[in-house]
Scaffold this motif. Structure first.
Motif, PDB file in Angstrom:
ATOM      1  N   LEU A 139     -43.258  31.747  53.010  1.00  0.00           N
ATOM      2  CA  LEU A 139     -43.519  31.605  54.438  1.00  0.00           C
ATOM      3  C   LEU A 139     -42.513  30.624  55.030  1.00  0.00           C
ATOM      4  O   LEU A 139     -42.203  29.592  54.427  1.00  0.00           O
ATOM      5  N   ALA A 140     -41.999  30.958  56.207  1.00  0.00           N
ATOM      6  CA  ALA A 140     -41.126  30.049  56.958  1.00  0.00           C
ATOM      7  C   ALA A 140     -41.517  30.131  58.423  1.00  0.00           C
ATOM      8  O   ALA A 140     -41.534  31.220  58.997  1.00  0.00           O
ATOM      9  N   ARG A 141     -41.851  28.987  59.010  1.00  0.00           N
ATOM     10  CA  ARG A 141     -42.265  28.949  60.403  1.00  0.00           C
ATOM     11  C   ARG A 141     -41.525  27.810  61.106  1.00  0.00           C
ATOM     12  O   ARG A 141     -41.613  26.657  60.700  1.00  0.00           O
ATOM     13  N   LEU A 142     -40.793  28.161  62.163  1.00  0.00           N
ATOM     14  CA  LEU A 142     -40.063  27.168  62.944  1.00  0.00           C
ATOM     15  C   LEU A 142     -40.876  26.797  64.173  1.00  0.00           C
ATOM     16  O   LEU A 142     -41.203  27.662  64.989  1.00  0.00           O
ATOM     17  N   ASN A 143     -41.215  25.535  64.289  1.00  0.00           N
ATOM     18  CA  ASN A 143     -41.909  25.005  65.461  1.00  0.00           C
ATOM     19  C   ASN A 143     -40.852  24.514  66.426  1.00  0.00           C
ATOM     20  O   ASN A 143     -40.254  23.450  66.236  1.00  0.00           O
ATOM     21  N   LEU A 144     -40.588  25.318  67.470  1.00  0.00           N
ATOM     22  CA  LEU A 144     -39.525  24.970  68.409  1.00  0.00           C
ATOM     23  C   LEU A 144     -39.870  23.730  69.214  1.00  0.00           C
ATOM     24  O   LEU A 144     -38.988  23.006  69.678  1.00  0.00           O
ATOM     25  N   THR A 145     -41.157  23.467  69.388  1.00  0.00           N
ATOM     26  CA  THR A 145     -41.581  22.292  70.126  1.00  0.00           C
ATOM     27  C   THR A 145     -41.084  21.014  69.480  1.00  0.00           C
ATOM     28  O   THR A 145     -40.643  20.080  70.153  1.00  0.00           O
ATOM     29  N   GLU A 146     -41.152  20.962  68.153  1.00  0.00           N
ATOM     30  CA  GLU A 146     -40.759  19.751  67.423  1.00  0.00           C
ATOM     31  C   GLU A 146     -39.478  19.938  66.624  1.00  0.00           C
ATOM     32  O   GLU A 146     -39.066  19.032  65.904  1.00  0.00           O
ATOM     33  N   GLN A 147     -38.843  21.126  66.739  1.00  0.00           N
ATOM     34  CA  GLN A 147     -37.667  21.444  65.925  1.00  0.00           C
ATOM     35  C   GLN A 147     -37.984  21.185  64.443  1.00  0.00           C
ATOM     36  O   GLN A 147     -37.200  20.605  63.711  1.00  0.00           O
ATOM     37  N   ARG A 148     -39.149  21.673  64.039  1.00  0.00           N
ATOM     38  CA  ARG A 148     -39.653  21.433  62.682  1.00  0.00           C
ATOM     39  C   ARG A 148     -39.838  22.761  61.967  1.00  0.00           C
ATOM     40  O   ARG A 148     -40.514  23.659  62.474  1.00  0.00           O
ATOM     41  N   LEU A 149     -39.228  22.880  60.802  1.00  0.00           N
ATOM     42  CA  LEU A 149     -39.331  24.091  59.995  1.00  0.00           C
ATOM     43  C   LEU A 149     -40.262  23.832  58.817  1.00  0.00           C
ATOM     44  O   LEU A 149     -40.015  22.941  58.007  1.00  0.00           O
ATOM     45  N   ALA A 150     -41.352  24.601  58.734  1.00  0.00           N
ATOM     46  CA  ALA A 150     -42.291  24.515  57.615  1.00  0.00           C
ATOM     47  C   ALA A 150     -42.029  25.682  56.670  1.00  0.00           C
ATOM     48  O   ALA A 150     -42.015  26.844  57.101  1.00  0.00           O
ATOM     49  N   VAL A 151     -41.799  25.377  55.409  1.00  0.00           N
ATOM     50  CA  VAL A 151     -41.498  26.400  54.398  1.00  0.00           C
ATOM     51  C   VAL A 151     -42.488  26.248  53.250  1.00  0.00           C
ATOM     52  O   VAL A 151     -42.733  25.130  52.780  1.00  0.00           O
ATOM     53  N   GLU A 152     -43.047  27.375  52.811  1.00  0.00           N
ATOM     54  CA  GLU A 152     -43.977  27.379  51.678  1.00  0.00           C
ATOM     55  C   GLU A 152     -43.473  28.327  50.606  1.00  0.00           C
ATOM     56  O   GLU A 152     -42.866  29.369  50.899  1.00  0.00           O
ATOM     57  N   TRP A 153     -43.725  27.967  49.348  1.00  0.00           N
ATOM     58  CA  TRP A 153     -43.342  28.792  48.216  1.00  0.00           C
ATOM     59  C   TRP A 153     -44.305  28.524  47.061  1.00  0.00           C
ATOM     60  O   TRP A 153     -44.995  27.513  47.035  1.00  0.00           O
ATOM     61  N   GLN A 154     -44.344  29.439  46.116  1.00  0.00           N
ATOM     62  CA  GLN A 154     -45.181  29.252  44.931  1.00  0.00           C
ATOM     63  C   GLN A 154     -44.630  28.086  44.119  1.00  0.00           C
ATOM     64  O   GLN A 154     -43.424  27.929  43.962  1.00  0.00           O
ATOM     65  N   ALA A 155     -45.540  27.267  43.612  1.00  0.00           N
ATOM     66  CA  ALA A 155     -45.136  26.054  42.893  1.00  0.00           C
ATOM     67  C   ALA A 155     -44.130  26.370  41.799  1.00  0.00           C
ATOM     68  O   ALA A 155     -44.337  27.281  40.994  1.00  0.00           O
ATOM     69  N   GLY A 156     -43.029  25.634  41.806  1.00  0.00           N
ATOM     70  CA  GLY A 156     -42.001  25.776  40.786  1.00  0.00           C
ATOM     71  C   GLY A 156     -41.023  26.897  41.025  1.00  0.00           C
ATOM     72  O   GLY A 156     -40.087  27.080  40.246  1.00  0.00           O
ATOM     73  N   ALA A 157     -41.200  27.685  42.094  1.00  0.00           N
ATOM     74  CA  ALA A 157     -40.344  28.846  42.322  1.00  0.00           C
ATOM     75  C   ALA A 157     -39.087  28.522  43.120  1.00  0.00           C
ATOM     76  O   ALA A 157     -38.213  29.380  43.268  1.00  0.00           O
TER      77      ALA A 157
END
Length: 369
Positions: free
Chosen positions: A50-68
């Motif tokens: 998952l990758a989600r860019l919050n344009l309000t805060e210029q913040r990119l949240a990225v999720e991945w399976q542990a260790g991948a």
């Protein structure tokens, strides 16, 4: 860059579902076309879920399976796109946002002041073209307008010019590319017309366009700051210390992180409640406007559930803890706010796709015309 990469592991969050998450600040992500560009590219990195860019805060949240995934690869990938990325720091983001808003406000003031003066000269030319203005007077007014407009455009237009330059370096088009082309072409054609004694010049259009665009940018920054302030105010309602009741009946103040479900805490009259729990002893009235929006205090007694962040009234309460450091209702509110700013509806997704196509379609159509 090396030290930043080595330290990235410190900022990785370990989620309950076996995933890992990191939040990165992304410099230069300031328009709608950046969202699909960044998210689609990051999602192509092997292991990213998952990758989600919050344009309000210029913040990119990225999720991945542990260790991948090694999070350093995300920074490298964003650098190839032309964006500088580093661990997100809320305090630094607030400072940078305030400085950017102040800078936009100054540029807006310069553009608006110049536009008003150029319009005075333009109105005189428009009126004179319909009556008896001499070519020498018209040229003089046009050169005065150029003298005001050229430095104004060079200064006030920098947020758009720099953004367009960065987009072209990434071999992409954003909304600032047509804006920059329009402004620069209007000024360039106006200089050409003025030098060749033309009847019409468009310095007023260029500076007025910049003025309106800067108003929009400043309002956007202002709303970002307000959104961030709301989230910060809610988070600030969560107490850092609670009064634990020991088995012998004595009390001791401890950090909220040391409180566990099943503990008993004492809530003093007039104090901010620090935990979610059930009242075991005592009667009072609690201001639950944070939860319900109702400003009238609610009576509570034995068996009543109360929530962290709400305000106790006149009574002394003994509370059995349900959640303290994490898992409280106020944590859920903050999570929903974050999800609302990161998530996008189908309409917004459609707008993102339209924004990606807008610039090339406009340029091709203009060239064909």
């Amino acid at each position: 860059m090396t030290s930043a990469v080595l330290d990235l592991g410190v900022f990785v969050q370990h989620l309950n579902d076996g995933r890992e998450r990191i939040e990165l600040a992304v410099d230069g992500a300031d328009c709608a076309t950046c969202i699909p560009l960044i998210e689609d590219d990051v999602c192509r990195e092997p292991g990213v879920a998952l990758a989600r860019l919050n344009l309000t805060e210029q913040r990119l949240a990225v999720e991945w399976q542990a260790g991948a995934l090694d999070p350093a690869r995300l920074v490298t990938r964003l650098a190839r796109l032309g964006y500088k990325a580093y661990p997100f720091d809320a305090a630094a983001a607030r400072t940078a946002e305030a400085e950017a808003a102040q800078d936009l406000l100054i540029r807006l003031g310069v553009a608006a002041f110049a536009t008003m003066n150029i319009m005075l000269l333009s109105v005189s030319v428009w009126a004179g073209n319909g009556s008896d203005i001499t070519p020498e007077t018209r040229d003089f007014f046009h050169w005065l307008s150029a003298l005001i407009a050229i430095p104004t455009v060079a200064y006030a237009g920098q947020p758009f010019f720099l953004s367009a330059r960065d987009a072209l370096r990434r071999r992409a088009l954003n909304m600032d590319v047509p804006i920059s082309l329009g402004v620069l072409l209007a000024v360039g054609m106006s200089i050409f017309e003025t030098a060749h004694h033309g009847e019409h010049a468009y310095f007023d259009s260029a500076t007025m366009l910049l003025t309106f665009l800067l108003v929009g940018r400043w309002l956007e920054r202002h709303m970002r700051r307000r959104t961030r302030a709301v989230a910060g105010n809610i988070a600030a309602l969560k107490a850092r210390v609670a009064t634990r009741i020991l088995p012998d009946g004595s009390t001791v103040d401890v950090p909220i992180a040391a409180i566990k479900p099943g503990d008993r805490v004492l809530v003093q009259p007039g104090a901010r409640i620090s935990v979610d729990g059930v009242v075991m002893l005592g009667q009072s009235e609690v201001d639950q406007s944070l939860v319900t929006g109702e400003t009238r205090p609610v009576a509570v007694s034995s068996g009543t559930t109360i929530y962290a962040g709400t305000l106790n009234g006149h009574g002394l309460l003994h509370v059995n803890v349900l959640a303290a450091a994490t898992g409280t209702l106020i944590d859920e509110v903050n999570r929903l706010i974050a999800s609302a700013t990161e998530g996008r509806s189908g309409f917004v997704e459609l707008a993102d796709r339209a924004a990606r196509l807008y610039a090339p379609v406009v340029h091709v159509t203009a060239a064909a015309t």
